[in-house]
Design a protein around this motif. Sequence first.
Motif, PDB file in Angstrom:
ATOM      1  N   VAL A 102      44.608  50.102  42.851  1.00 21.47           N
ATOM      2  CA  VAL A 102      46.015  50.241  43.192  1.00 21.47           C
ATOM      3  C   VAL A 102      46.176  51.479  44.070  1.00 21.47           C
ATOM      4  O   VAL A 102      45.540  52.515  43.832  1.00 21.47           O
ATOM      5  CB  VAL A 102      46.891  50.344  41.930  1.00 21.47           C
ATOM      6  CG1 VAL A 102      46.502  51.536  41.068  1.00 21.47           C
ATOM      7  CG2 VAL A 102      48.358  50.388  42.295  1.00 21.47           C
ATOM      8  N   THR A 103      47.031  51.394  45.095  1.00 20.47           N
ATOM      9  CA  THR A 103      47.233  52.492  46.042  1.00 20.47           C
ATOM     10  C   THR A 103      48.261  53.489  45.510  1.00 20.47           C
ATOM     11  O   THR A 103      49.344  53.097  45.051  1.00 20.47           O
ATOM     12  CB  THR A 103      47.712  51.936  47.398  1.00 20.47           C
ATOM     13  OG1 THR A 103      46.701  51.074  47.921  1.00 20.47           O
ATOM     14  CG2 THR A 103      47.970  53.061  48.386  1.00 20.47           C
TER      15      THR A 103
ATOM     16  N   VAL B 267      46.153  41.784  32.525  1.00 21.26           N
ATOM     17  CA  VAL B 267      45.584  43.008  31.945  1.00 21.26           C
ATOM     18  C   VAL B 267      45.650  44.159  32.946  1.00 21.26           C
ATOM     19  O   VAL B 267      46.058  45.281  32.616  1.00 21.26           O
ATOM     20  CB  VAL B 267      44.135  42.758  31.496  1.00 21.26           C
ATOM     21  CG1 VAL B 267      43.460  44.072  31.077  1.00 21.26           C
ATOM     22  CG2 VAL B 267      44.095  41.750  30.350  1.00 21.26           C
ATOM     23  N   PHE B 268      45.270  43.888  34.189  1.00 23.74           N
ATOM     24  CA  PHE B 268      45.278  44.943  35.205  1.00 23.74           C
ATOM     25  C   PHE B 268      46.703  45.358  35.584  1.00 23.74           C
ATOM     26  O   PHE B 268      46.955  46.538  35.865  1.00 23.74           O
ATOM     27  CB  PHE B 268      44.519  44.487  36.444  1.00 23.74           C
ATOM     28  CG  PHE B 268      43.025  44.576  36.304  1.00 23.74           C
ATOM     29  CD1 PHE B 268      42.414  45.783  35.998  1.00 23.74           C
ATOM     30  CD2 PHE B 268      42.229  43.468  36.485  1.00 23.74           C
ATOM     31  CE1 PHE B 268      41.039  45.885  35.879  1.00 23.74           C
ATOM     32  CE2 PHE B 268      40.850  43.555  36.362  1.00 23.74           C
ATOM     33  CZ  PHE B 268      40.247  44.763  36.050  1.00 23.74           C
ATOM     34  N   ARG B 269      47.632  44.437  35.617  1.00 21.28           N
ATOM     35  CA  ARG B 269      49.019  44.803  35.943  1.00 21.28           C
ATOM     36  C   ARG B 269      49.606  45.708  34.857  1.00 21.28           C
ATOM     37  O   ARG B 269      50.371  46.643  35.167  1.00 21.28           O
ATOM     38  CB  ARG B 269      49.854  43.544  36.127  1.00 21.28           C
ATOM     39  CG  ARG B 269      49.529  42.783  37.410  1.00 21.28           C
ATOM     40  CD  ARG B 269      50.578  41.728  37.718  1.00 21.28           C
ATOM     41  NE  ARG B 269      50.270  41.038  38.964  1.00 21.28           N
ATOM     42  CZ  ARG B 269      49.627  39.874  39.033  1.00 21.28           C
ATOM     43  NH1 ARG B 269      49.242  39.272  37.912  1.00 21.28           N
ATOM     44  NH2 ARG B 269      49.371  39.305  40.202  1.00 21.28           N
ATOM     45  N   ASN B 270      49.289  45.424  33.621  1.00 20.07           N
ATOM     46  CA  ASN B 270      49.759  46.288  32.538  1.00 20.07           C
ATOM     47  C   ASN B 270      49.141  47.686  32.658  1.00 20.07           C
ATOM     48  O   ASN B 270      49.820  48.707  32.418  1.00 20.07           O
ATOM     49  CB  ASN B 270      49.407  45.679  31.190  1.00 20.07           C
ATOM     50  CG  ASN B 270      50.189  44.397  30.913  1.00 20.07           C
ATOM     51  OD1 ASN B 270      51.270  44.194  31.480  1.00 20.07           O
ATOM     52  ND2 ASN B 270      49.663  43.554  30.044  1.00 20.07           N
ATOM     53  N   ALA B 271      47.872  47.745  33.055  1.00 19.99           N
ATOM     54  CA  ALA B 271      47.212  49.042  33.223  1.00 19.99           C
ATOM     55  C   ALA B 271      47.815  49.810  34.386  1.00 19.99           C
ATOM     56  O   ALA B 271      47.906  51.053  34.354  1.00 19.99           O
ATOM     57  CB  ALA B 271      45.714  48.835  33.432  1.00 19.99           C
ATOM     58  N   THR B 272      48.251  49.084  35.435  1.00 18.86           N
ATOM     59  CA  THR B 272      48.880  49.740  36.581  1.00 18.86           C
ATOM     60  C   THR B 272      50.162  50.445  36.177  1.00 18.86           C
ATOM     61  O   THR B 272      50.501  51.528  36.703  1.00 18.86           O
ATOM     62  CB  THR B 272      49.159  48.702  37.686  1.00 18.86           C
ATOM     63  OG1 THR B 272      47.934  48.108  38.087  1.00 18.86           O
ATOM     64  CG2 THR B 272      49.816  49.340  38.887  1.00 18.86           C
ATOM     65  N   GLU B 273      50.897  49.884  35.245  1.00 24.98           N
ATOM     66  CA  GLU B 273      52.116  50.533  34.746  1.00 24.98           C
ATOM     67  C   GLU B 273      51.781  51.866  34.070  1.00 24.98           C
ATOM     68  O   GLU B 273      52.515  52.857  34.219  1.00 24.98           O
ATOM     69  CB  GLU B 273      52.835  49.602  33.755  1.00 24.98           C
ATOM     70  CG  GLU B 273      53.441  48.358  34.382  1.00 24.98           C
ATOM     71  CD  GLU B 273      54.594  48.684  35.309  1.00 24.98           C
ATOM     72  OE1 GLU B 273      55.241  49.739  35.114  1.00 24.98           O
ATOM     73  OE2 GLU B 273      54.849  47.900  36.233  1.00 24.98           O
TER      74      GLU B 273
ATOM     75  N   LEU C 143      47.911  45.961  44.440  1.00 29.12           N
ATOM     76  CA  LEU C 143      46.824  45.737  43.483  1.00 29.12           C
ATOM     77  C   LEU C 143      45.881  44.650  43.994  1.00 29.12           C
ATOM     78  O   LEU C 143      46.283  43.514  44.251  1.00 29.12           O
ATOM     79  CB  LEU C 143      47.402  45.330  42.129  1.00 29.12           C
ATOM     80  CG  LEU C 143      46.421  45.211  40.959  1.00 29.12           C
ATOM     81  CD1 LEU C 143      45.813  46.577  40.649  1.00 29.12           C
ATOM     82  CD2 LEU C 143      47.119  44.635  39.739  1.00 29.12           C
ATOM     83  N   THR C 144      44.616  45.016  44.167  1.00 26.73           N
ATOM     84  CA  THR C 144      43.589  44.082  44.641  1.00 26.73           C
ATOM     85  C   THR C 144      42.460  44.011  43.625  1.00 26.73           C
ATOM     86  O   THR C 144      42.242  44.943  42.833  1.00 26.73           O
ATOM     87  CB  THR C 144      43.030  44.512  46.007  1.00 26.73           C
ATOM     88  OG1 THR C 144      42.494  45.843  45.903  1.00 26.73           O
ATOM     89  CG2 THR C 144      44.116  44.485  47.075  1.00 26.73           C
ATOM     90  N   PHE C 145      41.714  42.899  43.682  1.00 26.22           N
ATOM     91  CA  PHE C 145      40.661  42.653  42.699  1.00 26.22           C
ATOM     92  C   PHE C 145      39.320  42.476  43.405  1.00 26.22           C
ATOM     93  O   PHE C 145      39.252  41.942  44.525  1.00 26.22           O
ATOM     94  CB  PHE C 145      40.987  41.410  41.870  1.00 26.22           C
ATOM     95  CG  PHE C 145      42.358  41.445  41.249  1.00 26.22           C
ATOM     96  CD1 PHE C 145      42.589  42.122  40.066  1.00 26.22           C
ATOM     97  CD2 PHE C 145      43.429  40.815  41.874  1.00 26.22           C
ATOM     98  CE1 PHE C 145      43.844  42.164  39.506  1.00 26.22           C
ATOM     99  CE2 PHE C 145      44.679  40.849  41.316  1.00 26.22           C
ATOM    100  CZ  PHE C 145      44.906  41.529  40.122  1.00 26.22           C
ATOM    101  N   SER C 146      38.257  42.899  42.723  1.00 26.57           N
ATOM    102  CA  SER C 146      36.919  42.760  43.292  1.00 26.57           C
ATOM    103  C   SER C 146      36.459  41.308  43.300  1.00 26.57           C
ATOM    104  O   SER C 146      35.574  40.928  44.070  1.00 26.57           O
ATOM    105  CB  SER C 146      35.915  43.612  42.496  1.00 26.57           C
ATOM    106  OG  SER C 146      35.877  43.193  41.130  1.00 26.57           O
TER     107      SER C 146
END
Length: 321
Positions: A16-17, A94-100, A139-142
Amino acid sequence: MLPGLTEIPDVIHATVTVLVKVTERNITADMRNASSQAYKNFSDLFVSQMNKVYKGDDLPLYKEVIIRELLNGSIVVDNGVVLEAKYTPEYKTVFRNATEIVKDKIMNETSTIATDLYQCRYHILCYNGNFTTVDEDSLTFSFDPAEYCFQNAAKDFGHYFYPEDLDGTLTCVNNCTQGTKSQVNCSPGYCQLLHSGPQCVCPNTDTHWYWGKTCESRTSKRLVYGLVGTVLALLLVLVITLAVILSCSQRRKHRSTYDLSQAQQREALPGTFQSTGVWEADSLKKEMYGLEKGYSHFQPNLENVDLKPRCSSSEFFPPWD
């Protein structure tokens, strides 16, 4: 349907930037060169402080911070926060929640007002909290299963495939794949993937024709055959009726012609009279009508009369003895 995604990595990364503004410091020319010592000193200090911000039990997915670019004003740091997690079908959530959580942590850190400006200039980094930005849409994913399915599908069919968990295995499927949540129900037909997209192919049974977008409508063959037979029978009756009417019309026409021919023949029989025009309209207009005039216009026709004598005196007067 494509086979299961055997190339799914065990661990997926998301980035995430984040933009933060460092105060009490100014960017120099050598700091724009990533291989310079000034750049290295600043980046090590920045990464060290960010690790302290993000690491913790409340953000176990945190992996590292990567500096992308240093910009003017005093120093604006364009950086990416990298998160790491094992693959699950719900990995994006899961990643969106972590971004918060990332957003909450960096906003709290940069909102702190520094009181020791000397420390901010030479030993620590201080920030302008009003400038801090976390771009959640970046948000980007590998690894992207949707992109994988698109790339591995047949040519021109990629946009019809998407990943879905089938019996615990992530698989590239389309709307014709059995057992998927969005499977098209074509019963009693079957679904076929065409260039125009998934379409139902409807069956043709012994008793019915099936049709419609999902083969939901049907038509009885017996009913259709009955209607066709009825129409053909009506057409046959109509043809026969027209034939009878035409035949009767031809007979009347032939009879009228025959009667006229007989009348003309009777005028030429021996010993008959022929009209010489007394009854014509012009004669009636010019002359007075009377029996004498009438009789004078009827003349015997002796042209075909046999004038040879047919009887002798002996027939009337027997011979004398």
